[in-house]
Scaffold this active site. Structure first.
Site, PDB file in Angstrom:
ATOM      1  N   TRP A   1       0.919  -1.265  -0.104  1.00  0.00           N
ATOM      2  CA  TRP A   1       0.158  -0.020  -0.037  1.00  0.00           C
ATOM      3  C   TRP A   1       0.879   1.030  -0.033  1.00  0.00           C
ATOM      4  O   TRP A   1       0.436   2.302  -0.676  1.00  0.00           O
ATOM      5  CB  TRP A   1      -1.022  -0.114   1.060  1.00  0.00           C
ATOM      6  CG  TRP A   1      -1.982  -0.947   1.007  1.00  0.00           C
ATOM      7  CD1 TRP A   1      -2.288  -2.062   1.705  1.00  0.00           C
ATOM      8  CD2 TRP A   1      -3.052  -0.888   0.042  1.00  0.00           C
ATOM      9  NE1 TRP A   1      -3.466  -2.795   1.158  1.00  0.00           N
ATOM     10  CE2 TRP A   1      -3.889  -2.197   0.123  1.00  0.00           C
ATOM     11  CE3 TRP A   1      -3.318   0.093  -1.106  1.00  0.00           C
ATOM     12  CZ2 TRP A   1      -5.090  -2.193  -0.812  1.00  0.00           C
ATOM     13  CZ3 TRP A   1      -4.604  -0.390  -1.726  1.00  0.00           C
ATOM     14  CH2 TRP A   1      -5.178  -1.455  -1.872  1.00  0.00           C
TER      15      TRP A   1
ATOM     16  N   ASP B   1      -0.681   7.114   6.276  1.00  0.00           N
ATOM     17  CA  ASP B   1      -1.858   6.233   5.985  1.00  0.00           C
ATOM     18  C   ASP B   1      -2.295   5.300   7.126  1.00  0.00           C
ATOM     19  O   ASP B   1      -1.163   4.343   7.262  1.00  0.00           O
ATOM     20  CB  ASP B   1      -1.518   5.159   4.774  1.00  0.00           C
ATOM     21  CG  ASP B   1      -2.541   4.570   4.337  1.00  0.00           C
ATOM     22  OD1 ASP B   1      -3.796   4.167   4.899  1.00  0.00           O
ATOM     23  OD2 ASP B   1      -2.542   3.832   3.161  1.00  0.00           O
TER      24      ASP B   1
ATOM     25  N   LYS C   1     -11.909  -0.574   7.430  1.00  0.00           N
ATOM     26  CA  LYS C   1     -11.186  -1.707   7.977  1.00  0.00           C
ATOM     27  C   LYS C   1     -11.512  -1.475   9.730  1.00  0.00           C
ATOM     28  O   LYS C   1     -11.930  -2.568  10.405  1.00  0.00           O
ATOM     29  CB  LYS C   1      -9.807  -1.574   7.663  1.00  0.00           C
ATOM     30  CG  LYS C   1      -9.428  -2.508   6.450  1.00  0.00           C
ATOM     31  CD  LYS C   1      -8.245  -1.943   5.495  1.00  0.00           C
ATOM     32  CE  LYS C   1      -8.238  -2.379   4.356  1.00  0.00           C
ATOM     33  NZ  LYS C   1      -7.524  -1.689   3.325  1.00  0.00           N
TER      34      LYS C   1
HETATM   35  C1  LIG Z   1      -7.138  -1.100   2.242  1.00  0.00           C
HETATM   36  C2  LIG Z   1      -6.038  -0.213   2.291  1.00  0.00           C
HETATM   37  C3  LIG Z   1      -5.893   1.013   1.466  1.00  0.00           C
HETATM   38  C4  LIG Z   1      -6.987   1.248   0.275  1.00  0.00           C
HETATM   39  O1  LIG Z   1      -8.262   1.473   0.781  1.00  0.00           O
HETATM   40  P1  LIG Z   1      -9.476   1.801  -0.177  1.00  0.00           P
HETATM   41  O2  LIG Z   1     -10.237   2.529   0.779  1.00  0.00           O
HETATM   42  O3  LIG Z   1      -9.823   0.396  -0.833  1.00  0.00           O
HETATM   43  O4  LIG Z   1      -9.012   2.784  -1.320  1.00  0.00           O
HETATM   44  C5  LIG Z   1      -4.916   1.879   1.403  1.00  0.00           C
HETATM   45  N1  LIG Z   1      -4.127   1.672   2.553  1.00  0.00           N
HETATM   46  C6  LIG Z   1      -3.899   0.748   3.479  1.00  0.00           C
HETATM   47  C7  LIG Z   1      -2.830   0.588   4.225  1.00  0.00           C
HETATM   48  C8  LIG Z   1      -4.873  -0.304   3.194  1.00  0.00           C
HETATM   49  O5  LIG Z   1      -4.686  -1.262   3.976  1.00  0.00           O
END
Ligand SMILES: *Cc1c(COP(=O)(O)O)cnc(C)c1O
Length: 356
Positions: free
Chosen positions: A101, A167, A191
Protein backbone atom coordinates in the site's frame (compact mmCIF):
# COMPACT_ATOMS: atom_id res chain seq x y z
CA UNK A 1 -22.76 -22.06 13.98
CA UNK A 2 -21.04 -18.92 15.17
CA UNK A 3 -19.18 -17.27 12.30
CA UNK A 4 -16.02 -15.27 12.96
CA UNK A 5 -15.01 -13.02 10.09
CA UNK A 6 -11.25 -12.47 9.76
CA UNK A 7 -11.54 -10.42 6.56
CA UNK A 8 -8.88 -7.76 5.98
CA UNK A 9 -11.53 -5.38 4.67
CA UNK A 10 -14.33 -4.66 4.68
CA UNK A 11 -13.86 -6.05 8.14
CA UNK A 12 -15.92 -7.16 11.10
CA UNK A 13 -18.16 -4.57 12.79
CA UNK A 14 -19.43 -4.64 16.38
CA UNK A 15 -22.58 -6.80 16.61
CA UNK A 16 -24.31 -4.19 18.77
CA UNK A 17 -23.71 -1.56 16.09
CA UNK A 18 -25.30 -3.78 13.44
CA UNK A 19 -28.26 -4.36 15.77
CA UNK A 20 -28.70 -0.65 16.26
CA UNK A 21 -28.55 0.02 12.53
CA UNK A 22 -31.23 -2.59 12.03
CA UNK A 23 -33.46 -1.15 14.75
CA UNK A 24 -33.17 2.40 13.43
CA UNK A 25 -33.17 1.58 9.73
CA UNK A 26 -36.72 2.69 9.02
CA UNK A 27 -36.84 5.58 11.43
CA UNK A 28 -33.69 7.52 12.14
CA UNK A 29 -33.96 9.32 15.46
CA UNK A 30 -37.74 8.98 15.53
CA UNK A 31 -38.09 10.78 12.18
CA UNK A 32 -40.06 8.01 10.44
CA UNK A 33 -37.44 8.34 7.71
CA UNK A 34 -34.43 6.14 7.13
CA UNK A 35 -30.89 7.45 7.49
CA UNK A 36 -30.74 6.41 3.83
CA UNK A 37 -33.45 8.92 2.99
CA UNK A 38 -32.75 12.08 4.95
CA UNK A 39 -31.26 15.17 3.36
CA UNK A 40 -27.66 16.06 4.06
CA UNK A 41 -28.89 19.63 4.44
CA UNK A 42 -31.26 18.67 7.25
CA UNK A 43 -30.73 19.53 10.88
CA UNK A 44 -30.86 15.82 11.72
CA UNK A 45 -27.97 15.10 9.40
CA UNK A 46 -25.93 18.03 10.65
CA UNK A 47 -26.36 17.00 14.27
CA UNK A 48 -25.44 13.42 13.48
CA UNK A 49 -22.31 14.49 11.56
CA UNK A 50 -21.18 16.87 14.29
CA UNK A 51 -21.59 14.20 16.93
CA UNK A 52 -19.66 11.62 14.91
CA UNK A 53 -16.88 14.14 14.42
CA UNK A 54 -16.85 15.07 18.11
CA UNK A 55 -16.65 11.44 19.21
CA UNK A 56 -13.86 10.78 16.73
CA UNK A 57 -11.96 13.83 18.00
CA UNK A 58 -12.38 12.57 21.57
CA UNK A 59 -11.13 9.09 20.68
CA UNK A 60 -8.06 10.34 18.83
CA UNK A 61 -7.42 13.48 20.97
CA UNK A 62 -7.71 15.83 18.01
CA UNK A 63 -7.85 19.56 18.75
CA UNK A 64 -9.22 22.38 16.61
CA UNK A 65 -5.92 23.08 14.92
CA UNK A 66 -6.78 19.98 12.86
CA UNK A 67 -9.66 19.56 10.44
CA UNK A 68 -11.52 16.24 10.42
CA UNK A 69 -12.98 15.36 7.03
CA UNK A 70 -15.29 12.51 6.04
CA UNK A 71 -14.74 12.06 2.31
CA UNK A 72 -15.64 9.85 -0.60
CA UNK A 73 -13.12 7.77 -2.50
CA UNK A 74 -11.69 5.49 0.18
CA UNK A 75 -8.04 5.44 1.03
CA UNK A 76 -7.03 5.33 -2.61
CA UNK A 77 -8.39 8.72 -3.67
CA UNK A 78 -6.49 10.28 -0.76
CA UNK A 79 -3.24 8.96 -2.26
CA UNK A 80 -3.79 11.52 -5.00
CA UNK A 81 -5.47 14.21 -2.91
CA UNK A 82 -2.64 14.53 -0.40
CA UNK A 83 -0.12 14.89 -3.20
CA UNK A 84 -2.27 17.59 -4.83
CA UNK A 85 -3.13 19.52 -1.66
CA UNK A 86 0.07 19.53 0.37
CA UNK A 87 2.89 20.09 -2.13
CA UNK A 88 2.72 23.81 -2.89
CA UNK A 89 5.87 24.81 -1.10
CA UNK A 90 8.72 22.53 -2.14
CA UNK A 91 7.18 20.28 -4.81
CA UNK A 92 9.21 17.55 -3.15
CA UNK A 93 8.00 14.60 -1.08
CA UNK A 94 9.35 11.24 0.12
CA UNK A 95 7.65 7.90 0.67
CA UNK A 96 8.82 5.21 3.05
CA UNK A 97 8.40 2.06 1.00
CA UNK A 98 7.19 -0.38 3.64
CA UNK A 99 4.96 -2.56 1.47
CA UNK A 100 2.24 -2.87 -1.11
CA UNK A 101 0.00 0.00 0.00
CA UNK A 102 2.94 2.32 0.59
CA UNK A 103 3.97 1.68 -3.01
CA UNK A 104 0.45 2.38 -4.24
CA UNK A 105 0.48 5.70 -2.40
CA UNK A 106 3.86 6.56 -3.90
CA UNK A 107 2.81 5.62 -7.43
CA UNK A 108 -0.17 7.99 -7.19
CA UNK A 109 2.17 10.85 -6.27
CA UNK A 110 4.52 9.94 -9.11
CA UNK A 111 1.75 10.62 -11.59
CA UNK A 112 1.65 14.30 -10.65
CA UNK A 113 3.52 16.62 -12.98
CA UNK A 114 6.42 18.52 -11.50
CA UNK A 115 6.43 16.70 -8.17
CA UNK A 116 9.70 15.15 -7.08
CA UNK A 117 9.01 11.87 -5.29
CA UNK A 118 11.80 10.11 -3.39
CA UNK A 119 11.54 6.52 -2.30
CA UNK A 120 12.93 5.55 1.09
CA UNK A 121 13.43 1.86 1.41
CA UNK A 122 15.91 -0.85 2.16
CA UNK A 123 16.58 -4.32 0.95
CA UNK A 124 16.82 -6.02 4.35
CA UNK A 125 13.94 -7.81 6.00
CA UNK A 126 13.06 -5.14 8.52
CA UNK A 127 10.82 -2.16 7.95
CA UNK A 128 12.65 0.85 6.49
CA UNK A 129 13.49 3.57 9.02
CA UNK A 130 11.16 6.56 9.17
CA UNK A 131 13.63 9.28 8.29
CA UNK A 132 14.63 11.56 5.46
CA UNK A 133 17.63 13.90 5.22
CA UNK A 134 16.73 17.12 7.05
CA UNK A 135 18.86 19.47 4.99
CA UNK A 136 16.44 19.15 2.07
CA UNK A 137 12.97 20.33 3.11
CA UNK A 138 10.05 18.18 2.04
CA UNK A 139 6.36 18.99 1.78
CA UNK A 140 5.92 15.70 3.61
CA UNK A 141 7.35 12.32 4.42
CA UNK A 142 4.72 9.65 3.81
CA UNK A 143 4.46 6.51 5.92
CA UNK A 144 2.04 3.60 6.22
CA UNK A 145 1.68 2.80 9.91
CA UNK A 146 0.33 -0.72 9.34
CA UNK A 147 1.10 -2.82 6.30
CA UNK A 148 -2.15 -4.70 5.86
CA UNK A 149 -0.85 -7.32 3.46
CA UNK A 150 2.58 -7.99 4.97
CA UNK A 151 1.38 -7.88 8.59
CA UNK A 152 3.94 -5.33 9.79
CA UNK A 153 3.51 -2.18 11.89
CA UNK A 154 5.45 0.87 13.00
CA UNK A 155 4.54 0.78 16.70
CA UNK A 156 6.71 3.80 17.52
CA UNK A 157 6.77 6.93 15.41
CA UNK A 158 10.05 8.82 15.82
CA UNK A 159 10.04 12.59 16.02
CA UNK A 160 10.60 13.84 12.53
CA UNK A 161 11.98 17.15 11.31
CA UNK A 162 10.05 16.57 8.10
CA UNK A 163 6.25 16.84 8.23
CA UNK A 164 4.70 13.38 8.47
CA UNK A 165 1.72 12.12 6.51
CA UNK A 166 0.38 8.71 7.52
CA UNK A 167 -1.87 6.15 5.92
CA UNK A 168 -3.50 4.50 8.96
CA UNK A 169 -6.18 2.64 7.00
CA UNK A 170 -5.69 -0.67 8.76
CA UNK A 171 -4.75 0.30 12.30
CA UNK A 172 -6.40 3.63 13.06
CA UNK A 173 -7.84 3.49 16.61
CA UNK A 174 -6.38 0.01 17.11
CA UNK A 175 -3.44 1.43 19.03
CA UNK A 176 -2.61 4.89 20.31
CA UNK A 177 -0.78 7.32 18.05
CA UNK A 178 -0.15 10.96 18.86
CA UNK A 179 -1.97 12.97 16.19
CA UNK A 180 0.27 15.95 16.94
CA UNK A 181 3.22 14.12 15.40
CA UNK A 182 1.52 14.26 11.99
CA UNK A 183 0.49 16.95 9.54
CA UNK A 184 -2.03 14.61 8.02
CA UNK A 185 -3.51 11.19 8.80
CA UNK A 186 -5.91 9.35 6.53
CA UNK A 187 -7.72 6.04 6.58
CA UNK A 188 -10.19 4.19 4.39
CA UNK A 189 -13.15 3.46 6.66
CA UNK A 190 -13.86 -0.19 5.91
CA UNK A 191 -11.19 -1.74 8.12
CA UNK A 192 -11.46 -0.30 11.59
CA UNK A 193 -14.03 2.49 11.32
CA UNK A 194 -17.19 1.45 9.49
CA UNK A 195 -18.59 0.51 6.09
CA UNK A 196 -16.78 0.95 2.78
CA UNK A 197 -17.27 4.14 0.81
CA UNK A 198 -15.48 6.73 2.89
CA UNK A 199 -12.11 7.94 4.07
CA UNK A 200 -11.39 9.89 7.20
CA UNK A 201 -8.79 12.65 6.88
CA UNK A 202 -7.25 14.48 9.83
CA UNK A 203 -5.20 17.43 8.65
CA UNK A 204 -3.45 20.37 10.27
CA UNK A 205 -5.47 23.41 9.30
CA UNK A 206 -2.39 25.55 8.75
CA UNK A 207 -1.37 23.22 5.92
CA UNK A 208 -4.58 23.92 4.02
CA UNK A 209 -4.95 26.52 1.30
CA UNK A 210 -7.54 26.96 -1.39
CA UNK A 211 -6.88 24.95 -4.57
CA UNK A 212 -9.21 26.43 -7.19
CA UNK A 213 -7.45 24.47 -9.94
CA UNK A 214 -8.69 21.18 -8.45
CA UNK A 215 -12.07 19.55 -8.69
CA UNK A 216 -13.87 20.99 -5.66
CA UNK A 217 -14.32 17.64 -3.94
CA UNK A 218 -10.56 17.07 -4.01
CA UNK A 219 -9.79 20.39 -2.29
CA UNK A 220 -9.23 19.72 1.42
CA UNK A 221 -9.43 23.39 2.31
CA UNK A 222 -12.84 23.74 0.69
CA UNK A 223 -14.08 20.47 2.21
CA UNK A 224 -13.11 21.83 5.62
CA UNK A 225 -14.99 25.10 4.94
CA UNK A 226 -18.05 23.07 3.91
CA UNK A 227 -17.92 20.51 6.75
CA UNK A 228 -17.34 17.65 4.31
CA UNK A 229 -20.70 18.41 2.71
CA UNK A 230 -19.67 20.24 -0.41
CA UNK A 231 -21.60 17.66 -2.36
CA UNK A 232 -23.74 14.84 -0.95
CA UNK A 233 -21.48 13.24 1.65
CA UNK A 234 -21.34 9.49 2.40
CA UNK A 235 -24.24 9.86 4.84
CA UNK A 236 -24.70 6.22 5.77
CA UNK A 237 -20.97 5.69 6.28
CA UNK A 238 -20.73 8.69 8.58
CA UNK A 239 -23.76 7.49 10.54
CA UNK A 240 -22.42 3.93 10.91
CA UNK A 241 -18.93 5.20 11.77
CA UNK A 242 -20.54 7.41 14.41
CA UNK A 243 -22.12 4.34 16.01
CA UNK A 244 -18.74 2.57 15.98
CA UNK A 245 -17.18 5.61 17.67
CA UNK A 246 -19.86 5.51 20.39
CA UNK A 247 -19.25 1.76 20.83
CA UNK A 248 -15.51 2.33 21.16
CA UNK A 249 -15.97 5.16 23.66
CA UNK A 250 -18.18 2.92 25.77
CA UNK A 251 -15.54 0.20 25.56
CA UNK A 252 -13.06 2.62 27.15
CA UNK A 253 -11.59 4.26 24.08
CA UNK A 254 -8.37 3.52 22.24
CA UNK A 255 -6.31 2.66 25.36
CA UNK A 256 -8.81 -0.05 26.37
CA UNK A 257 -9.16 -1.57 22.91
CA UNK A 258 -5.36 -1.44 22.55
CA UNK A 259 -5.04 -3.64 25.65
CA UNK A 260 -7.50 -6.10 24.16
CA UNK A 261 -5.71 -6.02 20.80
CA UNK A 262 -2.37 -6.69 22.52
CA UNK A 263 -3.84 -9.63 24.40
CA UNK A 264 -5.47 -11.13 21.32
CA UNK A 265 -2.35 -10.75 19.19
CA UNK A 266 -0.22 -12.27 21.94
CA UNK A 267 -2.49 -15.33 22.10
CA UNK A 268 -2.12 -15.96 18.39
CA UNK A 269 1.57 -15.08 18.00
CA UNK A 270 2.52 -17.14 21.05
CA UNK A 271 0.71 -20.11 19.61
CA UNK A 272 2.41 -19.68 16.21
CA UNK A 273 5.85 -19.24 17.81
CA UNK A 274 5.47 -22.48 19.73
CA UNK A 275 3.93 -24.39 16.86
CA UNK A 276 5.88 -26.94 14.86
CA UNK A 277 3.60 -26.46 11.88
CA UNK A 278 2.73 -22.78 11.66
CA UNK A 279 5.18 -19.93 11.44
CA UNK A 280 5.43 -16.16 11.10
CA UNK A 281 8.62 -14.56 9.82
CA UNK A 282 7.95 -10.95 10.83
CA UNK A 283 10.40 -9.42 13.34
CA UNK A 284 8.72 -9.47 16.75
CA UNK A 285 8.80 -5.73 17.33
CA UNK A 286 7.23 -5.11 13.92
CA UNK A 287 4.33 -7.53 14.13
CA UNK A 288 0.91 -6.12 13.41
CA UNK A 289 -1.89 -6.20 15.98
CA UNK A 290 -4.55 -5.97 13.28
CA UNK A 291 -3.31 -8.17 10.42
CA UNK A 292 -1.57 -11.30 11.64
CA UNK A 293 0.06 -13.38 8.91
CA UNK A 294 1.11 -16.98 9.31
CA UNK A 295 1.50 -20.12 7.25
CA UNK A 296 2.75 -23.67 7.14
CA UNK A 297 5.20 -23.03 4.32
CA UNK A 298 3.28 -25.57 2.25
CA UNK A 299 0.74 -24.16 -0.19
CA UNK A 300 -1.45 -27.24 -0.20
CA UNK A 301 -1.57 -27.46 3.59
CA UNK A 302 -2.41 -23.75 3.77
CA UNK A 303 -5.32 -24.26 1.36
CA UNK A 304 -6.52 -27.19 3.41
CA UNK A 305 -6.33 -25.20 6.64
CA UNK A 306 -8.30 -22.32 5.12
CA UNK A 307 -10.99 -24.69 3.83
CA UNK A 308 -11.27 -26.63 7.11
CA UNK A 309 -11.46 -23.42 9.12
CA UNK A 310 -14.19 -22.03 6.87
CA UNK A 311 -16.22 -25.21 7.47
CA UNK A 312 -16.08 -24.40 11.17
CA UNK A 313 -17.23 -20.80 10.67
CA UNK A 314 -13.77 -19.22 10.75
CA UNK A 315 -13.93 -17.35 7.48
CA UNK A 316 -11.78 -15.13 5.27
CA UNK A 317 -8.44 -16.44 6.53
CA UNK A 318 -6.64 -16.60 3.16
CA UNK A 319 -3.57 -14.40 2.96
CA UNK A 320 -3.40 -11.75 0.26
CA UNK A 321 -2.75 -13.27 -3.15
CA UNK A 322 0.63 -11.51 -3.24
CA UNK A 323 1.97 -13.27 -0.14
CA UNK A 324 -0.15 -16.43 0.17
CA UNK A 325 -0.48 -18.29 3.46
CA UNK A 326 -3.00 -17.12 6.01
CA UNK A 327 -3.95 -13.76 7.44
CA UNK A 328 -6.17 -13.23 10.46
CA UNK A 329 -7.37 -9.65 10.67
CA UNK A 330 -8.18 -8.87 14.28
CA UNK A 331 -9.79 -5.47 13.97
CA UNK A 332 -11.29 -3.77 17.02
CA UNK A 333 -14.65 -5.51 16.68
CA UNK A 334 -13.17 -9.04 16.74
CA UNK A 335 -14.17 -10.68 20.03
CA UNK A 336 -11.49 -12.62 21.91
CA UNK A 337 -13.70 -15.72 21.56
CA UNK A 338 -13.01 -15.57 17.82
CA UNK A 339 -9.25 -15.60 18.37
CA UNK A 340 -9.55 -18.52 20.78
CA UNK A 341 -11.70 -20.44 18.30
CA UNK A 342 -9.07 -19.86 15.63
CA UNK A 343 -6.28 -21.12 17.88
CA UNK A 344 -8.29 -24.24 18.74
CA UNK A 345 -8.75 -24.89 15.05
CA UNK A 346 -4.99 -24.48 14.49
CA UNK A 347 -4.29 -26.95 17.31
CA UNK A 348 -6.68 -29.48 15.78
CA UNK A 349 -5.12 -29.05 12.38
CA UNK A 350 -1.63 -29.39 13.76
CA UNK A 351 -2.55 -32.64 15.51
CA UNK A 352 -4.09 -34.02 12.34
CA UNK A 353 -1.20 -33.07 10.12
CA UNK A 354 1.77 -34.37 11.97
CA UNK A 355 3.04 -31.24 13.64
CA UNK A 356 3.94 -33.30 16.67
C1 LIG B 1 -7.04 -1.11 2.26
C2 LIG B 1 -5.96 -0.12 2.30
C3 LIG B 1 -5.94 0.98 1.40
C4 LIG B 1 -6.96 1.15 0.30
O1 LIG B 1 -8.15 1.54 0.79
P1 LIG B 1 -9.42 1.76 -0.17
O2 LIG B 1 -10.37 2.42 0.77
O3 LIG B 1 -9.84 0.44 -0.69
O4 LIG B 1 -9.01 2.68 -1.28
C5 LIG B 1 -4.93 1.90 1.53
N1 LIG B 1 -3.97 1.75 2.46
C6 LIG B 1 -3.95 0.71 3.32
C7 LIG B 1 -2.87 0.63 4.33
C8 LIG B 1 -4.94 -0.25 3.26
O5 LIG B 1 -4.93 -1.28 4.11
Amino acid sequence: MTVYNFSAGPGVLPATVLDQIQTEMKSFNGSQMSILEISHRSKQYEEMELEAEKDFRDLMNIDDSYAVLFLHGGGTLQFTNIALNLTDKYHHVAYVDSGHWAQKAMEAAQKIDGLQVDRIGSSDNNLPKISAPDDDPLDYLHITTNNTIEGTTYHQIPNSTQPLVADMSSNIMAQPYDVNQFDLIYAGAQKNIGPAGMAVVIVKRDRLTSHPELSEIMDYWLEDQKHSALNTPPVFCIYAAGLVFKWLKKFGGVPAIYQQNLEQAKLLYDYVDNSKLFNNSVAKDERSLTNLVFGTGNKQLDQQFIADAADKGLVNLAGHRLVGGMRASLYNAMPTAGVKALINQMKQFEMNHGGF
